[in-house]
Design an enzyme around this catalytic site. Structure first.
Site: not given
Lengths: 202, 252
Positions: A181, A77, A179
């Site tokens: 994650e 990001c 993202h």
């Protein structure tokens, strides 16, 4: 295998740490030069504002350290955006790894085009070891108001308002605008691919 | 293409999910972490955890829960309930939440939105608005879970919140909530088409068609529901398959 997450005032460090733990990896969260140099993998997360974050990186000397890394680095990001040449956000000058890429702000053309670009979007034109086993058109999670234009460094593209680079790669530097994650099983696989890079080759 | 989002909402009291569920194979039906995991596996795009505890002890329990959810789930989640000041936001983000939802406190003191946007970015700030339509046809905002009417109207408050830096508007129609007759699509479309930020529809889902209508008629970016998911009336995997077949862009 030693994995480090660069410690700074980024919003998503904990999320990245949790995602790695789900893969069975205990990462070290550190800004120490020696610890980072000795790492096999380095993750450079980021949620926040570009110019103030870059200012922080300069104060801590991280802006000079990061470009010297020779091991695989993954910018996420804002982490990705700071590895580019510049950003329109606050007129920030980046670390110039992706030396032709200037980050721009989305300009919505229609009412349905909301900024920030927030939610699950498909990625296409997947290239390189990060996307091993990932299908074209997979959904990943984005939250951003600024984007990297298409470039020869693009390792994945996405289309929202206009086609843009969802991921970049140059040598040992990998980066995602989305993202991983927070991108469910697809994101887990991308992180796993990054960790296992030595076996798949750069 | 950006997908329309399906968001189950879990009400939490003293660390447990309040509404019952028909889920099988859960170690404990009321365990919010297990329920969140089940929803995530079925294809939920995001989750909302709403703390409905009032006590200080309950707050601590909720923060512990947020940590567990963050460690377990690989999709984004929003937390709300009892957020009055920047310190509450910091505590919940530090625990691992991706976004916070502010409601009554932001109507009472709108600067709270500016502060959150400035310190943590607009993307973490969801402004939740509970509103009810008057017989004259205007939408009035309510405080404290719909107990206290305010002088604010839905549209002007939503625009002010967006201008102050809210990243999303979560609009619950109190007239439609719990009635299972569909979302407030007329108000939704007006919000969606006039706001520069995403709008989450809430209140009224009873059948799969209602979700489709929130996207096609209401032009919402996301649809939130609680009861229909918790009681197993609508399975998330089935819902997303249905929406896909109906031409709505969803993540499968």
């Amino acid at each position: 295998m030693k994995v480090s997450i660069i410690k700074y005032n980024a919003g998503n460090i904990r999320s990245v740490d949790y995602a790695l733990r789900r893969l069975g990896i205990e990462a070290e969260i550190t800004a120490d030069e020696k610890a980072l140099r000795q790492s096999d993998r380095i993750i450079f997360p980021g949620v926040g504002e570009a110019s103030s974050t870059m200012e922080y990186m300069r104060r801590e000397g991280l802006d000079r350290l990061i470009p010297t890394f020779r091991q695989p680095v993954l910018g996420i990001c804002l982490g990705m955006q700071l590895l580019c040449r510049s950003s329109e956000e606050g007129g920030a000058k980046g670390m110039n790894i992706f030396d032709t890429v200037d980050i721009r702000r989305f300009c919505p053309q229609e009412k349905a085009e909301k900024v920030p670009h927030m939610g699950w979007n498909t990625i296409q034109n997947l290239k390189g070891p990060l996307y091993k086993g990932i299908e074209e058109g997979s959904f990943v999670y984005f939250v951003h108001s600024y984007y990297a234009p298409l470039s020869p460094y693009a390792a994945a593209t996405a289309d929202y308002i206009l086609p843009f680079s969802a991921s970049l790669q140059k040598g040992n530097f990998f980066a995602t605008q989305f993202h991983p994650e927070k991108s469910g099983k697809v994101g887990e696989r991308i992180l796993k691919n990054f960790i296992e890079l030595s076996e798949t080759g750069l | 293409m950006l997908a329309k989002r399906i968001i189950p909402c879990l009400d939490i009291k003293d660390g447990m999910t309040v509404k019952g569920t028909n889920f099988v194979n859960l170690r404990e039906a009321g365990d919010p972490v297990e329920l969140g995991r089940a929803y995530s596996e079925q294809g939920a795009d995001e989750l909302v955890y709403l703390d409905i505890t009032a006590s200080h002890e309950g707050r601590k329990t909720f923060t512990e829960l947020v940590k567990k959810v963050a460690a377990t789930l690989s999709i984004p989640f929003t937390v709300g309930g009892g957020i009055h000041e920047l310190g509450d936001v910091a505590r919940l983000l530090e625990a691992g939440a991706d976004k916070v939802s502010v409601n009554s406190a932001a109507i009472r003191r709108p600067e709270l939105i500016d502060e959150i946007a400035l310190h943590f970015g607009s993307q973490v700030c969801v402004c939740a608005i509970d509103a009810k339509k008057t017989p004259e046809g205007s939408w009035i905002c309510y405080l404290n879970g719909g107990r206290i009417p305010t002088g604010r109207t839905l549209f002007e408050w939503a625009h002010e919140a967006a201008g102050r830096g809210a990243g999303e508007i979560l609009f619950t129609s109190m007239d439609h909530d719990g009635v299972h007759t569909g979302y407030a699509n007329e108000a939704l479309v007006e919000l969606s088409e006039s706001l520069p930020i995403p709008v989450i529809a809430s209140g009224g889902a009873g059948k799969m068609e209602h979700f489709k209508e929130a996207f096609t008629l209401g032009k919402a970016d996301a649809a939130l529901a609680a009861g229909v998911f918790h009681f197993g009336e609508i399975g998330i995997a089935d819902l997303k398959k249905y929406l896909h077949e109906e031409g709505v862009n969803v993540r499968l």
